[in-house]
Each structure stands twice: as structure tokens, then as C-alpha cells.
Enzyme design. Sequence first.
Site, PDB file in Angstrom:
ATOM      1  N   ASP A  97       0.860  -1.177   0.000  1.00  0.00           N
ATOM      2  CA  ASP A  97       0.000   0.000   0.000  1.00  0.00           C
ATOM      3  C   ASP A  97       0.900   1.233   0.000  1.00  0.00           C
ATOM      4  OD1 ASP A  97      -2.386   1.597   0.573  1.00  0.00           O
ATOM      5  OD2 ASP A  97      -3.207  -0.243   1.444  1.00  0.00           O
ATOM      6  N   ASP A 200      -3.302   4.567  -2.139  1.00  0.00           N
ATOM      7  CA  ASP A 200      -4.400   5.003  -1.276  1.00  0.00           C
ATOM      8  C   ASP A 200      -5.011   6.319  -1.768  1.00  0.00           C
ATOM      9  OD1 ASP A 200      -5.809   4.612   1.321  1.00  0.00           O
ATOM     10  OD2 ASP A 200      -4.854   6.509   1.833  1.00  0.00           O
ATOM     11  N   GLU A 263      -6.733   3.676  -5.865  1.00  0.00           N
ATOM     12  CA  GLU A 263      -7.976   3.575  -5.095  1.00  0.00           C
ATOM     13  C   GLU A 263      -8.835   4.791  -5.364  1.00  0.00           C
ATOM     14  OE1 GLU A 263     -10.044   3.334  -0.749  1.00  0.00           O
ATOM     15  OE2 GLU A 263      -8.351   4.646  -1.087  1.00  0.00           O
ATOM     16  N   HIS A 325     -11.450  -3.235   3.375  1.00  0.00           N
ATOM     17  CA  HIS A 325     -11.337  -2.991   4.817  1.00  0.00           C
ATOM     18  C   HIS A 325     -12.088  -1.741   5.270  1.00  0.00           C
ATOM     19  CE1 HIS A 325      -8.539  -0.479   2.778  1.00  0.00           C
ATOM     20  NE2 HIS A 325      -8.230   0.162   3.877  1.00  0.00           N
ATOM     21  N   ASP A 326     -12.789  -1.091   4.360  1.00  0.00           N
ATOM     22  CA  ASP A 326     -13.482   0.150   4.706  1.00  0.00           C
ATOM     23  C   ASP A 326     -15.003   0.027   4.682  1.00  0.00           C
ATOM     24  OD1 ASP A 326     -11.127   1.618   4.993  1.00  0.00           O
ATOM     25  OD2 ASP A 326     -11.032   2.098   2.858  1.00  0.00           O
TER      26      ASP A 326
HETATM   27  C1  NOJ Z   1      -8.509   4.923   2.316  1.00  0.00           C
HETATM   28  C2  NOJ Z   1      -8.153   3.722   3.123  1.00  0.00           C
HETATM   29  O1  NOJ Z   1      -8.647   2.577   2.490  1.00  0.00           O
HETATM   30  C3  NOJ Z   1      -8.731   3.931   4.512  1.00  0.00           C
HETATM   31  O2  NOJ Z   1      -8.645   2.774   5.295  1.00  0.00           O
HETATM   32  C4  NOJ Z   1      -8.008   5.085   5.147  1.00  0.00           C
HETATM   33  O3  NOJ Z   1      -8.578   5.375   6.407  1.00  0.00           O
HETATM   34  C5  NOJ Z   1      -8.082   6.326   4.267  1.00  0.00           C
HETATM   35  N1  NOJ Z   1      -7.811   6.038   2.886  1.00  0.00           N
HETATM   36  C6  NOJ Z   1      -7.098   7.361   4.725  1.00  0.00           C
HETATM   37  O4  NOJ Z   1      -5.804   6.945   4.397  1.00  0.00           O
END
Ligand code: NOJ
Length: 536
Positions: A97, A200, A263, A325-326
Site C-alpha cells: 500500500d 491510497d 484507489e 477494509h473500509d
Molecule cells: C482509504 C483507506 O482505504 C482507509 O482505510 C483510510 O482510512 C483512508 N484512505 C485514509 O488513508
Amino acid sequence: MTEWWKRAIIYHIYPRSFMDASGDGIGDLQGIRQRLDYLQWLGIDAIWISPVYPSPMADFGYDVTDHCDIDPMFGSVADMDDLIAEAHRHSIKVILDFVPNHTSNEHPWFLESKSSRDNPKRDWYYWKDPKPDGSPPNNWLSRFDGKSAWKWDESTGQYYLHTFLEEQPDLNWRNPEVKEAMLDILRFWFRRGVDGFRVDVSYRVMKDAGFADNPINPDWKPGMDPSFRVTEQNTKNTADIHLFNRWIRETADEFEDKVTIGEMNLSLPQLARHYGSPNWPEFHLPFNFRLIFSAWEARNVGALITEFEATVPEHGWPNWVLSNHDQPRFGTRAGREQARNGYLFLLTVRGTPTIYYGDELGMQSVPVPQDKVQDPWELLSPGLGLGRDPVRTPMRWDAGPNAGFCPAGTEPWLPVGDDAVALNAEISKQDPASMLSMVKTLIRLRRTHEVLVSGSCTVLSSTGDVLQYRRGEPDSDSTMLVLLNFSPEEKSADLPADFQGSAEILLSTEMDGPHALRNSSVVLRPNEGLLLRRKR
Ligand code: NOJ
């Protein structure tokens, strides 16, 4: 088609939650190494590991203090070297990442930048004067609490920008020194053998250079994510983002065979622009999150396939994501009964699939009691369902203590969930009808039937509750059909002419034996999905 990432099955590991080898209740690199055999057994080609760099963990690793080191919680650079070598021995690529939008507020760069207005690194972050009334320079909002994205710094009398937590100040990529320092980080890991990066929030890195206000969102209502009070016209997907994409791609192209994954949460036509053009290629795989953010319904999924097939440029390659994971796990969003159909889809549609760890078992989001909440998003915006802990619970390896994730007597950082005794990798491996067995079988079929990788993909029907799509060309020997029943009732579906009287089931999501195929139609059981080929 030779690019490995077009054929690859990517597996997303949230490292805190995969396997704890050190016994502190938090996953680590040695733990991942110990489980490579499982990943190879499953047929995985590449792992993407969420951040493992040194971090105060305000956002669990997305707040980095040193991009070229490993947090002792996860191990060391030597452990990473070892993991890369071992993964490669297992024929598994390693994707890390990269967090370009911000660092931790404890990063030495930020400490310098904050130390005085004339520090040489002052301009590495976004510092702005207040408006005449002392308020923040514009109306940009932080994603995690919907309050101003500007934090006042008393000692130097200016605001700094933070799109996420105030502990995550945004980097100024318009400063050439920042750009070079950050791109050197990619080179550092590429030289160590890393095969690619997931970048990210790549689409947020270049903000409007004039710092114009974002328009007010007329559709926002109380109870919605508070940061959606404005539409993010000037803070994401700005015209200049393609410069950033290009810098990432050019750096990756200095090496051989590397993949870049951006992303972004964008519509498919917007996303298609992040592939760039043949002369100006950008991301290899701009993440397609449409299925995370829209309904799991036959008509919608069919429309998304058709739209993606029409918008991915000629030099581009599609990709699909069901969970990360979000966001709540796929099996929780779509319903437990549809979890298998989701994975039949993911592994048979055209494009690179990303599997989120544990989804292959049929893991659901695990409720996390209030006193165990860890996620800053939940702590800052409680009660709105934005917390991410439930999707980050430990992988279940077996029916032993802590599901085999960490030793007995150690408390895992998040609960493993009550059903871990009944639903775990060991039990699922032994059950030929388990979802894990289905995923493994599908990966094997994808490997042995080229049409599932490179064949064309055409939606035949998506009315009612059944979606039917074809891989490959009609009448060809290799062509296949996928039928998904989205409803809890039995459904019948007509077969196309070239399958009538000659259809054969390669796989049912029920993972059971022979099935009633009529001459010109097929009966799908409730929530069932089928993969068919023509009888030879
Ligand atoms: C996206 C990531 O997937 C998330 O987990 C993170 O909190 C935010 N970006 C900030 O980096």
C-alpha cells in the site's frame, strides 16, 4: 496476453487481522509468511497488504511516519524481505500500500514543516492563512468527522489541511521535492522485489490549485455522512490528477512487470479516464468499487457489466472488487445467502478480481461491542454505521482458541466472532460443499479455462431476478454461461440457442451433484448460481 496482473487473483490482507505470529493479538508479517501455504493452496497469485510502515496508528497504519521502514508491531524490513522472497517461492506476488495523500503528523517531514514558517519543508504540506475573521481558508471538510479539514496551528499562526484525521496532514504534491521524495519510496520497495502498489485515495492527491470552496450538497440530510454536506468537486478527481497518475505509472515503468492500482470511488466513465491513453498510460487497474456502492440486484449488476465493458479503453483491463477494509463485507451487504453468487460473479466476470481476506469462507461483518471499538471513524462519527471494525476482525483459521489467529490467553485486537468455531478455514477445507471449496474450484476453473480470463463478456439478460452472461463467442467450443439467481425462490431461465440441448454444468454454488437441465431452459434453485459450458 502476458501481463501477470491480468490473469492474477489478488487477495487483500489487512495485516493486523490475518495472522499473529508474535502473540500480541495483532497480525504481523511473520504471520502472513506462515499462511502462504494456505494462499497457494487456494490458488492466489498476488497479495496486497494494507500499510505496515511505522505509524502511531491513529488510522491503523494509514498515518505513516517512515515509508521505508516497517512498524515493529508488524516486524522489520528483514521480515518484509523474507516475506517477499517466500511469497515468490510460492508463486505469489506482493503488492504494498502506498499512502501519498498524507503522512502522520509525527512524520519528521511534518515536524519540520510545522516548526516555523520559513522552514525549508514548510511548503511540503498545505499551510494557509485564516480568512480575515480568523476562520479556515475554505469550506473543505474532513472525511472522518465532517468538520473543517483545516487545523489551526497556534505556534505559526496558520492552518494546515487534513482530508482525513488531523493526525494525517495532506502532502503538497505540487512541490517537486515532495514528488521526488515520494516517488523514491516506490523505487525503494520496487528494488526490494515488491511487485506493485495499491495507491491510497489516489484520486484525492491533487486538489484545486486555487483552493476554491466546494459546492454545498443540496441532497445532504441529517443522519448522512457529515462530510457529504459539500460535494467534493475541488478536492477529488480534479483535472490535475492525471499528472499524479502519470508520475506513479512512469516510476513503476522504470522497473519490469510492476502493477499500479489506484484507489478511487468513481462512476465507471470517470474511472475509465484513470487508465489514461495508449501514449499516456496511467493506472493499470483503477479500482472498480461500483459493486461496493450499489445494490446487488440482477438488473444493476448486468448494467454495470455492460457499462464497464463499454467504457474500459482498448488498452485498459477491467477489475472488480466486492469487499475491502473500509466497507461492510459483501456477505453482509448482499445477504448471507448471496455470498456464493457474489464470488461466482467475481471469479467469472471479465477482469482482475480482488478477494478480501475471509470472504472466501463466507465471513460476515462481526458486530463489535461499543467498549471494544477501535476505528477512529466510528469514534468521531458514532452511530452512523461508518465504523470499520466489523470488517477488520481476525481471520478464522481453525476452531481452536481465538480461531487460531493468536495464541490462547492473548486477546485479539478485535473479537473473532461467535461463529468462528463453525466457520473457519480448517473446517471449510474439509467440506467439499463449503464456500471455500467453491472459491478454490472456481479459481482452478479460471486457470484451466482461458475463456474465463480473456474471453469476451456479454450480458444476455438481467430482467427479473436472474442475471445471465456469456464468456467467449457464441457457438465456440470454449464459450461459457453464468447464471445467477438473486432471489430466495426457484427461477427458470431460458438458454441461448447454442446451449439448448447441449448444456453441461461445470459448477453450482451449491457444490452438489447433477442438476436438472431441460432442453432449452434451466431451473435455478433459490439463491443459486451456475457456471455452464457446452457439452463436448
Ligand atoms: C482509504 C483507506 O482505504 C482507509 O482505510 C483510510 O482510512 C483512508 N484512505 C485514509 O488513508
